[in-house]
Motif scaffolding. Sequence first.
Motif, short mmCIF file in Angstrom:
data_model
loop_
_atom_site.label_atom_id
_atom_site.label_comp_id
_atom_site.label_asym_id
_atom_site.label_seq_id
_atom_site.Cartn_x
_atom_site.Cartn_y
_atom_site.Cartn_z
N GLY A 76 0.80 -1.23 0.00
CA GLY A 76 0.00 0.00 0.00
C GLY A 76 0.82 1.27 0.00
O GLY A 76 0.32 2.34 -0.35
N HIS A 263 -4.08 -2.11 8.32
CA HIS A 263 -4.64 -2.64 7.09
C HIS A 263 -3.63 -3.61 6.49
O HIS A 263 -2.42 -3.48 6.67
CB HIS A 263 -4.95 -1.51 6.12
N GLU A 265 -2.27 -6.41 3.20
CA GLU A 265 -1.91 -6.35 1.77
C GLU A 265 -2.87 -7.21 0.94
O GLU A 265 -2.50 -7.72 -0.11
CB GLU A 265 -0.47 -6.83 1.58
N ASP A 267 -5.23 -6.49 -1.03
CA ASP A 267 -5.41 -6.03 -2.41
C ASP A 267 -4.36 -6.63 -3.34
O ASP A 267 -4.64 -6.88 -4.51
CB ASP A 267 -5.36 -4.50 -2.47
N GLY A 271 -7.07 -9.71 -3.94
CA GLY A 271 -7.58 -8.62 -4.77
C GLY A 271 -7.02 -8.69 -6.18
O GLY A 271 -7.75 -8.53 -7.17
N ALA A 272 -5.70 -8.94 -6.28
CA ALA A 272 -5.06 -9.04 -7.60
C ALA A 272 -5.56 -10.26 -8.36
O ALA A 272 -5.79 -10.20 -9.57
CB ALA A 272 -3.55 -9.09 -7.43
N ARG A 275 -9.01 -9.68 -9.80
CA ARG A 275 -8.92 -8.80 -10.97
C ARG A 275 -8.40 -9.57 -12.19
O ARG A 275 -8.95 -9.48 -13.29
CB ARG A 275 -7.98 -7.63 -10.67
N TYR A 291 -11.10 -12.19 0.03
CA TYR A 291 -10.88 -10.75 -0.10
C TYR A 291 -11.87 -9.97 0.76
O TYR A 291 -11.50 -9.09 1.55
CB TYR A 291 -11.01 -10.34 -1.57
N HIS A 292 -13.15 -10.28 0.61
CA HIS A 292 -14.18 -9.53 1.34
C HIS A 292 -14.12 -9.81 2.85
O HIS A 292 -14.37 -8.90 3.65
CB HIS A 292 -15.56 -9.86 0.79
N LYS A 295 -11.19 -7.73 4.18
CA LYS A 295 -11.58 -6.31 4.15
C LYS A 295 -12.55 -6.00 5.31
O LYS A 295 -12.46 -4.94 5.94
CB LYS A 295 -12.25 -5.98 2.81
#
Length: 318
Positions: A76, A263, A265, A267, A271-272, A275, A291-292, A295
Motif C-alpha cells: 500500500g 490494514h 496487503e 489487495d 484482490g489481484a 482482478r 478478499y471480502h 476487508k
Amino acid sequence: MKIKTVAVLGAGAVGSYVIWGLSRRKDIRLGVLAEGKRAEKLKKGCTINGEVYHPEVWTPQEAKGVDLLIVSLKYGALPGAMDSIRQVTGENTTVMSLMNGVDSEKLISDEIGASHVIYSVIKVASHKEENGYCFNPETTIGIIFGEPCAPYDSERVQAIEALFADTGLHYRSTEYIREEIWSKFRLNVCNNLPQAILGAGVGCYQDSVHMKAISDGLRRELEAIAAAKGIAISKAAASSGHGSAVPPSARYSTLQDLDAGRHTEIDMFSGALVRMGRELGIPTPYNEYTYHMIKALEEKNDGKFDYSKEDGEITCSR
C-alpha cells in the motif's frame, strides 16, 4: 560493474534483513531512505536481532544515482513512494523490489523504465518485537533474483552476487525468476490468508481438514490464472514451495497486520487474483470470499462495527 552504493527504501521486516547483511560490507556505502520524523528516528539506529545498526540516512535527493536501490515497502505504500523512486534512480541505477505480490516490478517499471528493474523475491520469517525486528538467519531462505529474459547471467546479476557474498545473506540467482515470484505468491495466498481469517497459528493447516480445503481452493484458482499467463510454477526450485521453518504457532504477515490493527496487503493477494481472474474469464470464488472477509476484518479493526455507543437498547423476543 561493481556495486558501491546501496539504498534501502523500507526499513521494516524485509529491509531489516538486508540492512543486517549488508552492514557487514565495509567497502560499500549503505543508506536507508527517509525524510522528516522517520529520518530522525532511523538516525538513532535500527535494532535487528538485538543489535543496533547504523546505516546512513539519505533523502531521495541525497541518494540520487546509487548503484542499487532495494525497495522493501508494504504494498500500500508503493504508490506514495514512486516519486522517491524516480528521484533516486540515475542512469545506471538498478532497482530490486523485495515486495510481496506479482506486480511490483511492472508498477515500478512503468515509472522508471524496465531496463532499471531486476526481478526478485525474498523469503524471510521476520517479525517485530519491542526491541526491533527479529529473524533466524540460519533458517531464512533469503533473496532470489534474476533477469526476466536472457542473458540470465548478466553483468548486474554477477554484481549483485558479488555484493551479497560473505554477508550472511542467503541468496541465489535463477533464470526462472517469474516462476519463483509466483511460487511465493502461491504460498502467501494459500497459507497467509486463511490463517488470518481464523486468527490461529499455521499449525491449523495440518490440524484441520476444513482449513486445508480452503487453502486448496485458493491454490487451484491461483494455479489456473498462472497457467493462463504462461507461468509454469513447477519450474521454481523445490525449496521455493516452502517458507522458512516456523513453529505451528507462527502468525504470518496478514494476521500480524490484523493483530496490530493495521490494514493488510489483501489487495495485492486475493484482490489481484480476482482482478486477473475477471480479465481472463477464470472464476475465483474462494479468493473473492477471502478478499471480502479480510476487508471486513480491517473495517472491524477500524471500529466500523462498534455499536456499543448506540443509544437505547433493543430487546428481541418471540
